[in-house]
Every structure is written in C-alpha cells, then in structure tokens.
Design a protein around this motif. Structure first.
Motif, PDB file in Angstrom:
ATOM      1  N   THR A  67      38.404   1.947 -16.280  1.00 50.10           N
ATOM      2  CA  THR A  67      37.186   2.361 -15.600  1.00 50.10           C
ATOM      3  C   THR A  67      36.435   1.102 -15.193  1.00 50.10           C
ATOM      4  O   THR A  67      36.334   0.150 -15.959  1.00 50.10           O
ATOM      5  CB  THR A  67      36.285   3.245 -16.489  1.00 50.10           C
ATOM      6  N   ARG A  70      39.529   4.227 -12.369  1.00 50.01           N
ATOM      7  CA  ARG A  70      38.484   5.207 -12.075  1.00 50.01           C
ATOM      8  C   ARG A  70      37.225   4.404 -11.799  1.00 50.01           C
ATOM      9  O   ARG A  70      36.881   3.516 -12.578  1.00 50.01           O
ATOM     10  CB  ARG A  70      38.262   6.136 -13.261  1.00 50.01           C
ATOM     11  N   LEU A 127      29.877   5.974 -16.439  1.00 49.13           N
ATOM     12  CA  LEU A 127      30.114   7.161 -17.253  1.00 49.13           C
ATOM     13  C   LEU A 127      29.079   7.241 -18.366  1.00 49.13           C
ATOM     14  O   LEU A 127      28.849   6.263 -19.079  1.00 49.13           O
ATOM     15  CB  LEU A 127      31.507   7.110 -17.890  1.00 49.13           C
ATOM     16  N   SER A 128      28.481   8.403 -18.538  1.00 51.14           N
ATOM     17  CA  SER A 128      27.592   8.635 -19.678  1.00 51.14           C
ATOM     18  C   SER A 128      28.471   8.873 -20.907  1.00 51.14           C
ATOM     19  O   SER A 128      29.698   9.023 -20.791  1.00 51.14           O
ATOM     20  CB  SER A 128      26.717   9.864 -19.427  1.00 51.14           C
ATOM     21  N   GLU A 160      28.589  11.574 -22.576  1.00 54.66           N
ATOM     22  CA  GLU A 160      29.157  12.915 -22.401  1.00 54.66           C
ATOM     23  C   GLU A 160      30.328  12.882 -21.428  1.00 54.66           C
ATOM     24  O   GLU A 160      31.343  13.543 -21.639  1.00 54.66           O
ATOM     25  CB  GLU A 160      28.090  13.894 -21.900  1.00 54.66           C
ATOM     26  N   ASP A 161      30.190  12.093 -20.355  1.00 54.06           N
ATOM     27  CA  ASP A 161      31.290  11.934 -19.398  1.00 54.06           C
ATOM     28  C   ASP A 161      32.510  11.336 -20.084  1.00 54.06           C
ATOM     29  O   ASP A 161      33.645  11.762 -19.846  1.00 54.06           O
ATOM     30  CB  ASP A 161      30.890  11.012 -18.236  1.00 54.06           C
ATOM     31  N   SER A 198      34.184  13.946 -22.316  1.00 51.89           N
ATOM     32  CA  SER A 198      34.920  14.920 -21.498  1.00 51.89           C
ATOM     33  C   SER A 198      36.207  14.319 -20.947  1.00 51.89           C
ATOM     34  O   SER A 198      37.261  14.958 -20.977  1.00 51.89           O
ATOM     35  CB  SER A 198      34.048  15.404 -20.339  1.00 51.89           C
ATOM     36  N   LEU A 199      36.126  13.085 -20.446  1.00 50.30           N
ATOM     37  CA  LEU A 199      37.303  12.424 -19.882  1.00 50.30           C
ATOM     38  C   LEU A 199      38.363  12.181 -20.952  1.00 50.30           C
ATOM     39  O   LEU A 199      39.553  12.427 -20.735  1.00 50.30           O
ATOM     40  CB  LEU A 199      36.890  11.097 -19.226  1.00 50.30           C
ATOM     41  N   ASN A 216      27.813   3.915 -24.531  1.00 49.28           N
ATOM     42  CA  ASN A 216      28.384   5.189 -24.097  1.00 49.28           C
ATOM     43  C   ASN A 216      29.841   5.318 -24.510  1.00 49.28           C
ATOM     44  O   ASN A 216      30.280   6.394 -24.915  1.00 49.28           O
ATOM     45  CB  ASN A 216      28.236   5.346 -22.588  1.00 49.28           C
ATOM     46  N   GLY A 253      31.081   8.128 -26.940  1.00 47.91           N
ATOM     47  CA  GLY A 253      32.086   9.038 -26.391  1.00 47.91           C
ATOM     48  C   GLY A 253      33.344   9.081 -27.237  1.00 47.91           C
ATOM     49  O   GLY A 253      33.899  10.154 -27.499  1.00 47.91           O
TER      50      GLY A 253
END
Length: 112
Positions: free
Chosen positions: A28, A46, A50-51, A53-54, A57-58, A81, A85
């Motif tokens: 990323t 990518r 990204l948060s 939460e992002d 999810s990823l 983050n 995450g």
C-alpha cells in the motif's frame, strides 16, 4: 499473503526481497509514483490512505497473514492504523525501522 506499507526506498527494496524469497506481497502506498516504482519491480500495489477499519477489512477480505509496516518514519497515523488494523484482524504486525543516520560534526552545518 502479506500487507506491506511502503513509504521509503528502503521499503521498496524490502518488498522486492520478500517477494523474491517467495512471499506474496501487496504494497500500500499513497502516491502514484511510489506505486509505479513497486509495480515496475513486479509488486502488486494499492494506492490510497487506509483507516484502521479499512486495514481490518482489507486484511480479512484478502486473508493476509501479516502486516509489515515499512512506512515513512514520520507517517505516524499510517503506523497507528496498521497496528490497530492488524490487532483487530488478529494477525502479526511487524514494524521495519531503518537504521538512523548519524552525521559527523565537521560535515553538519546548523543554520539558525
């Protein structure tokens, strides 16, 4: 697969080495130029911030087995983050720290 936060030239080299030894990497990055540099080396990328939460999810959606944070040393929010995450997705978080630079006093000019 490893989620790899790339933010420096050192990170690019590390991502390439990891892929060469058999780890599948998705890097990323924040900029198009950083993505191009990695894509030219055969690394999937990518683009975009990204948060936490992002990230969670990823990680879950793609089944990442670990997060390697090789973001820029000043990218504190990205690191926070990534750590949160990875923790939420229950995968290992690894922070890559490059060696600090040291300067000899006779080669450093301080301007005030």
């Amino acid at each position: 697969m490893i989620l790899f936060l790339a933010g420096t030239s050192d990170a690019r080299e590390l991502a390439i080495e990891m892929q060469q030894v058999g780890y599948k990497v998705l890097a990323t990055v924040v900029t198009e130029s950083a993505a191009k540099s990695l894509q030219d080396a055969g690394i999937s990328t990518r683009i975009g911030r990204l948060s936490a939460e992002d990230m969670t999810s990823l990680i879950s959606a793609k089944g990442f087995q670990a997060v390697v944070d090789a973001s820029h040393p000043f990218a504190e929010e990205a690191s926070k983050n990534a750590l949160n995450g990875a923790k939420a997705a229950n995968v290992p978080y690894i922070r890559y720290e490059r060696e600090s630079q040291r300067f000899q006093n006779d080669k450093l000019i301080v301007v005030r």
